[in-house]
Design an enzyme around this catalytic site. Structure first.
Site, short mmCIF file in Angstrom:
data_model
loop_
_atom_site.label_atom_id
_atom_site.label_comp_id
_atom_site.label_asym_id
_atom_site.label_seq_id
_atom_site.Cartn_x
_atom_site.Cartn_y
_atom_site.Cartn_z
N LYS A 6 0.83 -1.21 0.00
CA LYS A 6 0.00 0.00 0.00
C LYS A 6 0.86 1.26 0.00
O LYS A 6 0.60 2.20 -0.74
CB LYS A 6 -0.93 0.03 1.23
CG LYS A 6 -1.92 -1.10 1.30
CD LYS A 6 -2.94 -0.90 2.43
CE LYS A 6 -2.32 -0.80 3.81
NZ LYS A 6 -1.62 -2.02 4.25
N ARG B 257 11.53 -5.98 5.49
CA ARG B 257 11.24 -4.59 5.12
C ARG B 257 12.21 -3.60 5.77
O ARG B 257 12.50 -3.67 6.95
CB ARG B 257 9.81 -4.25 5.53
CG ARG B 257 9.42 -2.82 5.21
CD ARG B 257 7.95 -2.68 5.05
NE ARG B 257 7.24 -2.72 6.31
CZ ARG B 257 5.92 -2.51 6.41
NH1 ARG B 257 5.21 -2.25 5.33
NH2 ARG B 257 5.34 -2.57 7.58
N ARG C 285 11.23 -1.26 10.93
CA ARG C 285 10.25 -0.69 11.83
C ARG C 285 10.17 -1.53 13.11
O ARG C 285 10.32 -2.75 13.06
CB ARG C 285 8.87 -0.69 11.15
CG ARG C 285 8.62 0.58 10.38
CD ARG C 285 7.37 0.52 9.57
NE ARG C 285 6.21 -0.04 10.26
CZ ARG C 285 5.00 -0.08 9.73
NH1 ARG C 285 4.80 0.42 8.51
NH2 ARG C 285 3.99 -0.61 10.38
P1 AMP Z 1 0.79 0.65 9.29
O1 AMP Z 1 1.93 1.58 9.10
O2 AMP Z 1 -0.40 1.01 8.43
O3 AMP Z 1 1.19 -0.80 9.17
O4 AMP Z 1 0.28 0.86 10.80
C1 AMP Z 1 1.12 0.60 11.89
C2 AMP Z 1 0.29 0.50 13.17
O5 AMP Z 1 -0.37 1.74 13.40
C3 AMP Z 1 -0.83 -0.54 13.14
O6 AMP Z 1 -0.37 -1.84 13.46
C4 AMP Z 1 -1.79 0.04 14.18
O7 AMP Z 1 -1.31 -0.21 15.49
C5 AMP Z 1 -1.66 1.53 13.92
N1 AMP Z 1 -2.66 2.00 12.93
C6 AMP Z 1 -2.41 2.47 11.68
N2 AMP Z 1 -3.54 2.83 11.05
C7 AMP Z 1 -4.55 2.56 11.94
C8 AMP Z 1 -5.96 2.70 11.88
N3 AMP Z 1 -6.60 3.16 10.78
N4 AMP Z 1 -6.67 2.33 12.97
C9 AMP Z 1 -6.07 1.87 14.09
N5 AMP Z 1 -4.74 1.70 14.19
C10 AMP Z 1 -3.98 2.07 13.14
#
Ligand code: AMP
Length: 221
Positions: free
Chosen positions: A13, A127, A160
């Site tokens: 994404k 990653r 990360r």
């Molecule tokens: P990502 O970078 O999209 O993989 O998000 C990393 C972390 O941020 C996720 O594992 C969640 O803990 C939190 N997070 C990101 N987007 C959301 C969302 N829309 N709702 C709730 N938690 C989120």
């Protein structure tokens, strides 16, 4: 152009979202990035979110919804956006519908990038993310030219904190239970485009653009 990117962690994404930004001149709004920067700045929101993120769980809806509402109200989002990592459950999807209805700007497309679970695990473990520009590389499949250094901006590449085996499993489970049902939510409304996220990044992007333009009745170009 208002796009929601659906897909599990590691499906691409962020990577494809960056290309959509250039193609359609719209901002990428990534809730994960917004939350990580709040954590890095040690804001009250960041302090609230950190524990959930480290555990691979969703940050509470009210926190994320307040943040996204504010971000969508910014001037650069007036003509469209690509949402990356939001919505992640039904409550968020319905809240997004309400927000867009309020401003009379319905969603154009929900784009699902489909990748099998074994590939996702491998991608997430390998990653590497640029700490400066957010570009994403992979130690196994898409290595940077110089180890630890971003090809695009020279920034430092890091794993990360949540790209470790335990948290990856939790995040994939959360995706299956809470986010995957949104595929049907958008499909039922005729807004879903599904592409395979396996293959060359550029090839996948070409398919995405062709599908989006066809859906919106735009010619190639
Ligand atoms: P990502 O970078 O999209 O993989 O998000 C990393 C972390 O941020 C996720 O594992 C969640 O803990 C939190 N997070 C990101 N987007 C959301 C969302 N829309 N709702 C709730 N938690 C989120």
């Amino acid at each position: 152009m208002r796009i929601v990117l659906l897909g599990a962690p590691g499906s691409g994404k962020g990577t494809q979202g960056k290309r959509l930004v250039e193609r359609y001149a719209i901002p990428q709004i990534a809730t994960g990035d917004l939350l990580r920067s709040a954590v890095a700045d040690d804001t009250p929101l960041g302090r609230e979110a950190k524990g959930y993120m480290n555990a691979g769980q969703l940050v509470p809806d009210e926190v994320v919804l307040g943040m996204i509402r504010e971000r969508l109200a910014a001037a650069d989002a007036a003509d469209g956006f690509v949402l990356d990592g939001f919505p992640r459950n039904r409550t968020q999807a319905e809240a997004l519908d309400d927000m867009l209805r309020e401003v009379g700007q319905p969603l154009d497309v929900a784009l699902l990038i489909d990748v099998d679970i074994e590939t996702l695990k491998k991608r997430l473990l390998g990653r590497l993310t640029c700490t400066r520009c957010g570009a994403v590389f992979n130690a196994f499949t898409n290595a940077p030219q110089a180890e630890g250094i971003c090809d695009y901006c020279g920034g430092e590449l890091q794993h990360r904190a949540d790209d470790n085996e335990d948290t990856i499993s939790a995040r994939l489970e959360v995706y299956d239970a809470q986010t995957k049902p949104l595929v049907e939510y958008y499909a039922d409304r005729g807004e879903l485009i599904r592409v395979s996220g396996i293959g060359e990044i550029d090839g996948i992007f070409d398919i995405i653009v062709t599908d989006i333009d066809a859906r919106l009745g735009r010619g190639a170009g």
